[in-house]
Enzyme design. Sequence first.
Site, PDB file in Angstrom:
ATOM      1  N   ASP A   1      -3.442  -0.978 -14.093  1.00  0.00           N
ATOM      2  CA  ASP A   1      -2.364  -1.695 -13.394  1.00  0.00           C
ATOM      3  C   ASP A   1      -2.559  -1.653 -11.887  1.00  0.00           C
ATOM      4  OD1 ASP A   1      -0.263  -0.246 -15.839  1.00  0.00           O
ATOM      5  OD2 ASP A   1      -0.793  -2.348 -15.722  1.00  0.00           O
TER       6      ASP A   1
ATOM      7  N   ASP B   1      -8.950   2.198 -12.892  1.00  0.00           N
ATOM      8  CA  ASP B   1      -7.515   2.197 -13.182  1.00  0.00           C
ATOM      9  C   ASP B   1      -7.198   0.780 -13.673  1.00  0.00           C
ATOM     10  OD1 ASP B   1      -4.613   2.872 -12.754  1.00  0.00           O
ATOM     11  OD2 ASP B   1      -4.830   1.293 -11.264  1.00  0.00           O
TER      12      ASP B   1
ATOM     13  N   ASP C   1      -5.732   2.044  -7.279  1.00  0.00           N
ATOM     14  CA  ASP C   1      -4.846   1.385  -6.307  1.00  0.00           C
ATOM     15  C   ASP C   1      -3.736   2.277  -5.783  1.00  0.00           C
ATOM     16  OD1 ASP C   1      -1.959   0.230  -7.812  1.00  0.00           O
ATOM     17  OD2 ASP C   1      -3.499   1.273  -8.949  1.00  0.00           O
TER      18      ASP C   1
END
Length: 234
Positions: A17, A15, A177
Amino acid sequence: MPVTLSASAPIVVFDLDGTLAETAADLGATLNVVLAREGLPPVDLTRARDLIGAGARALIERGFAAAGRDLTRERLDALFRVFLAHYGQHLCDASHLFPGVLACLDRLRAGGYRLAVCTNKVEDHSVRLLTLLGVADHFAAICGRDTFPYCKPDPRHLTQTIARAGGDPARAVMVGDSRTDIATARAAGIPVVAVPFGYTDVPVQDLGPDAVIDHFDQLFDAVEAMAGRTRTAA
Ligand SMILES: O=C(O)COP(=O)(O)O
Ligand SMILES: [Mg+2]
């Protein structure tokens, strides 16, 4: 003798961001430009962090909800274009890689892993931001929310990213995240390593990842353990 990677190599999909890069300040600043245009107060950066993870449209919607304002679909589409135009000029004002990312990417590649990015940031911005951060060339594929007709948490965003990178889905590991990343990996039947320093409104370990690392210098060993597990599962 040139190294020839197998037709489908083990792969780690990241991922962007909140995982590879700390981007909340630039995303939050752009959100506040959009809110200001509508006469709304800015969102505090710590609050903005919890709003990231499902793409820019969701970020705008959540920003308006935080201000107690409704938003028509047409207005959201118009503001989404404003957001993309402004953010595209401010991708890397304050954004930076999290500690240890570059060394980790190098170690994984030396270990024979293909690398890819699966993000809800639009592809153009993702490629440009990773280029500005000096790591775009480490990835065999960078797939944004608009690369395919579907995006996270739809598992096809992840499985198509793996395919585009020439990775072996039976020897794939996702790193993320947020709830969105863990749900995507689960739906794709791919193990997922979570990082706790990203953008989530609940502790990431409560979202049921297969492992949590505190620093990217722990990722190689975590992936090796899982790749071995997925290898036996293959
Ligand atoms: O841009 C977003 O909102 C989230 O992007 P991510 O999927 O890289 O976390
Ligand atoms: Mg994220």
